[in-house]
Design an enzyme around this catalytic site. Structure first.
Site, PDB file in Angstrom:
ATOM      1  N   CYS A   2       0.833  -1.207   0.000  1.00  0.00           N
ATOM      2  CA  CYS A   2       0.000   0.000   0.000  1.00  0.00           C
ATOM      3  C   CYS A   2       0.872   1.264   0.000  1.00  0.00           C
ATOM      4  CB  CYS A   2      -0.989  -0.038   1.149  1.00  0.00           C
ATOM      5  SG  CYS A   2      -2.450   0.939   0.780  1.00  0.00           S
ATOM      6  N   HIS A  14      -3.647  -4.993   0.388  1.00  0.00           N
ATOM      7  CA  HIS A  14      -3.097  -5.546   1.632  1.00  0.00           C
ATOM      8  C   HIS A  14      -3.176  -7.077   1.628  1.00  0.00           C
ATOM      9  CE1 HIS A  14      -2.625  -1.791   3.926  1.00  0.00           C
ATOM     10  NE2 HIS A  14      -3.610  -1.359   3.158  1.00  0.00           N
ATOM     11  N   GLU A  53      -1.669  -9.116   3.418  1.00  0.00           N
ATOM     12  CA  GLU A  53      -1.520  -9.704   4.764  1.00  0.00           C
ATOM     13  C   GLU A  53      -2.854 -10.141   5.376  1.00  0.00           C
ATOM     14  OE1 GLU A  53      -1.116  -6.540   3.948  1.00  0.00           O
ATOM     15  OE2 GLU A  53      -1.637  -5.142   5.557  1.00  0.00           O
TER      16      GLU A  53
HETATM   17  N1  GLN Z   1      -1.921   6.892   2.657  1.00  0.00           N
HETATM   18  C1  GLN Z   1      -2.036   6.109   1.451  1.00  0.00           C
HETATM   19  C2  GLN Z   1      -3.386   6.288   0.790  1.00  0.00           C
HETATM   20  O1  GLN Z   1      -4.341   6.675   1.412  1.00  0.00           O
HETATM   21  C3  GLN Z   1      -1.755   4.646   1.730  1.00  0.00           C
HETATM   22  C4  GLN Z   1      -2.747   3.999   2.634  1.00  0.00           C
HETATM   23  C5  GLN Z   1      -2.291   2.677   3.210  1.00  0.00           C
HETATM   24  O2  GLN Z   1      -1.113   2.354   3.192  1.00  0.00           O
HETATM   25  N2  GLN Z   1      -3.206   1.907   3.753  1.00  0.00           N
HETATM   26  O3  GLN Z   1      -3.528   6.014  -0.371  1.00  0.00           O
END
Ligand code: GLN
Length: 532
Positions: free
Chosen positions: A382, A507, A509
């Site tokens: 992410c 994600h 995970e």
């Molecule tokens: N801050 C980034 C976004 O909003 C990544 C978010 C995250 O890593 N969950 O796109």
């Protein structure tokens, strides 16, 4: 009709109620029952989505896009039950729901009170979860510690539940602490007696006690707890500290907790011995052949719970690869000023997790540059992918000062907001959330890793890769190996000529299990083992 198990906690927090609930789910599932596990959280936020990790730890995202408590991660890792928005209820949601009904006029003429309207709403939500998940058993974990003001309406609803549904259909389990006092060389049962006393004042008499303890409980201690707490002796279950949380289902099984529960519900089920779990998970996690050290470079590394699912997914990948994964937690902010070569000595892989805000970003970028240039296996998740994009723009594509518009105004906004996100005003529950399909490109590293061309992974972010830069990046050796086709959004990037450099906008995970390591983590650890 479903049977209900309520799990409360006493004496102190952090006793592992979530893991106990998940482990009970596991031992019952192994008897052929379908289980659902719910968490009731006493705070007034609608969900943890707007809370900071210091307050809450990781925000766990379900397939249907709910932002939930991290205990739901344990439930999904230990059992086959799929969690959804129905599995996590907060005081905020309950009040929101009751107040909007009141405004609609559903309660015309009445005064709305905690009892019965709020407790009725809680009971309705529990039954709703049982209904949608069509399960035999619903395990309801009540957040907080008995004695807290906030959790009283949940406990009151749990008390009423047995009256409504019948004695045989509801079971109460209380998780408590039996501390060892060194000076006296004794374990002490008094805190447990008090905590059960408080529960009884509320009208709940526990049927089972799970005693967290550092030292084994003697028969006489168990007898004492049984007598003073009015719980059958065989239902006083001992839960000592274990090397791995994945041993807990075996600990419960050995003390026939499944039989005690089934006996109460008058259920007769198939036999199980959990031998597959013991062989595929526990034995492997306790006796690894190899060892690797993985650097996790994040902003909240001092918190145990901030990257919970990532740490677990690394352990799962270790189980698959017969490897102990040692995690070196590196604070991204302090990395900005440190000698990276020195810090990364002995490291076989670098992982940069998700996050929000500018603090620590330059340290993450520095770690990614190191991984790229030194061919250290890298997994970016992410925000970790977004940082990998910024790093590549600045250092491989000559786009000096490239950045994400989340952090800075920049000439090269390589990560930016889609128009639909730019108009969002309310911050709660408005990110790109939950599962989206992703098409994998042929002949890429991830196509081999997944062994499939269409995958489905969970998201929680607002910003995206800016497609304007795709061509320049490709020319310099970046491969866009996964795309959400409907909106042409970049989901996975990898690098030509690097043994393992993968970063993903989602994600992974959240979908890893101890006996089914997630492919991205599995091959990341494999690459790290090969390097070490
Ligand atoms: N801050 C980034 C976004 O909003 C990544 C978010 C995250 O890593 N969950 O796109």
């Amino acid at each position: 009709m479903a049977k209900y198990i309520f799990i409360t906690g006493g004496v102190i927090s952090s006793l592992g109620k979530g893991i106990a609930s998940a482990s009970i789910g596991k031992i019952l599932e192994s008897r052929g029952l379908k289980v659902a596990i719910m968490k009731l959280d006493p705070y007034i936020n609608v969900d943890p989505g707007t809370m900071n990790p210091y307050q809450h730890g990781e925000v766990y995202v379900t397939e249907d896009g709910a932002e939930t408590d991290l205990d739901l991660g344990h439930y999904e890792r230990f059992t086959n039950a799929q969690a959804s928005k129905f599995n996590n209820i907060t005081t905020g949601q309950i009040y929101n729901w009751v107040i909007s009904r009141e405004r609609r006029g559903d309660y015309l003429g009445k005064t709305i009170q905690v009892i019965p309207q709020i407790t009725d709403a809680i009971k309705e939500k529990i039954k709703e979860c049982a209904g949608v998940s069509k399960t035999d058993i619903v395990i309801v974990e009540i957040g907080g510690t008995v004695g807290d003001i906030e959790s009283l309406p949940f406990l009151e609803a749990a008390r009423q539940f047995r009256l409504d549904m019948g004695y045989d259909n509801v079971l109460y389990i209380h998780l408590t602490l039996v501390p060892y006092i060194k000076a006296a060389e004794e374990v002490k049962t008094k805190p447990t007696q008090h905590s059960v006393g408080t529960l009884r004042e509320i009208g709940i008499i526990p049927d089972v006690l799970i005693c967290r303890t550092e030292k084994p409980l003697s028969e006489s201690v168990k007898e004492k707890i049984s007598l003073f707490c009015n719980v059958r002796k065989e239902a006083v279950i001992e839960s000592p500290d274990m090397e791995s949380i994945y041993q807990i289902p075996l600990v419960f099984k050995k003390q026939i907790l499944d039989e005690i529960i089934l006996g109460h519900f008058k259920l007769i089920c198939k036999f199980s011995d959990l031998k597959d779990w013991e062989r595929d998970v526990v034995t492997r996690v306790l006796n690894p052949k190899n060892k690797v050290t993985i650097a996790v470079v994040g902003k909240y590394i001092e918190l145990q719970d901030a990257y919970k699912s990532i740490y677990e997914a690394l352990i799962h990948a270790g189980i698959y690869n017969d490897t102990k994964v040692e995690i070196k937690k590196i604070d991204s902010e302090s990395l900005e000023k440190s000698d990276i070569g020195k810090i990364m000595r002995g490291i076989s892989g670098i992982l940069v997790p998700g996050g929000f805000g500018y603090r620590g970003i330059e340290g993450k970028i520095k770690a990614i540059k190191f991984a790229r240039q030194n061919k250290v296996p890298f997994l970016g998740i992410c925000l970790g992918m977004q940082c990998a994009v910024i790093e590549f723009a600045r250092n491989a594509c000559n786009l000096g000062g490239a950045n994400s518009t989340e952090f800075r105004k920049t000439k090269y906004p390589v990560i930016s907001l889609l128009a639909e996100q730019a108009k969002v005003q309310d911050l709660g529950g408005t990110m790109r959330l939950g599962a989206y399909p992703c098409k994998i490109k042929k002949n890429t590293l991830v196509s081999k890793t997944y062994g499939r061309m269409l995958i489905q992974e969970r998201h929680r972010h607002r910003y995206e890769f800016n497609n304007k830069y795709r061509k320049i990046f490709e020319k310099k050796g970046m491969i866009f190996s996964g795309v959400y086709q409907k909106k042409n959004l970049v989901e996975i990037i990898e690098l030509k000529g690097h043994p393992y450099f993968i970063a993903v906008q989602f994600h992974p995970e959240f979908k890893s299990k101890p006996d089914q390591a997630h492919p991205l983590f599995r091959d990341f650890i494999k690459a790290a083992v090969n390097k070490s």
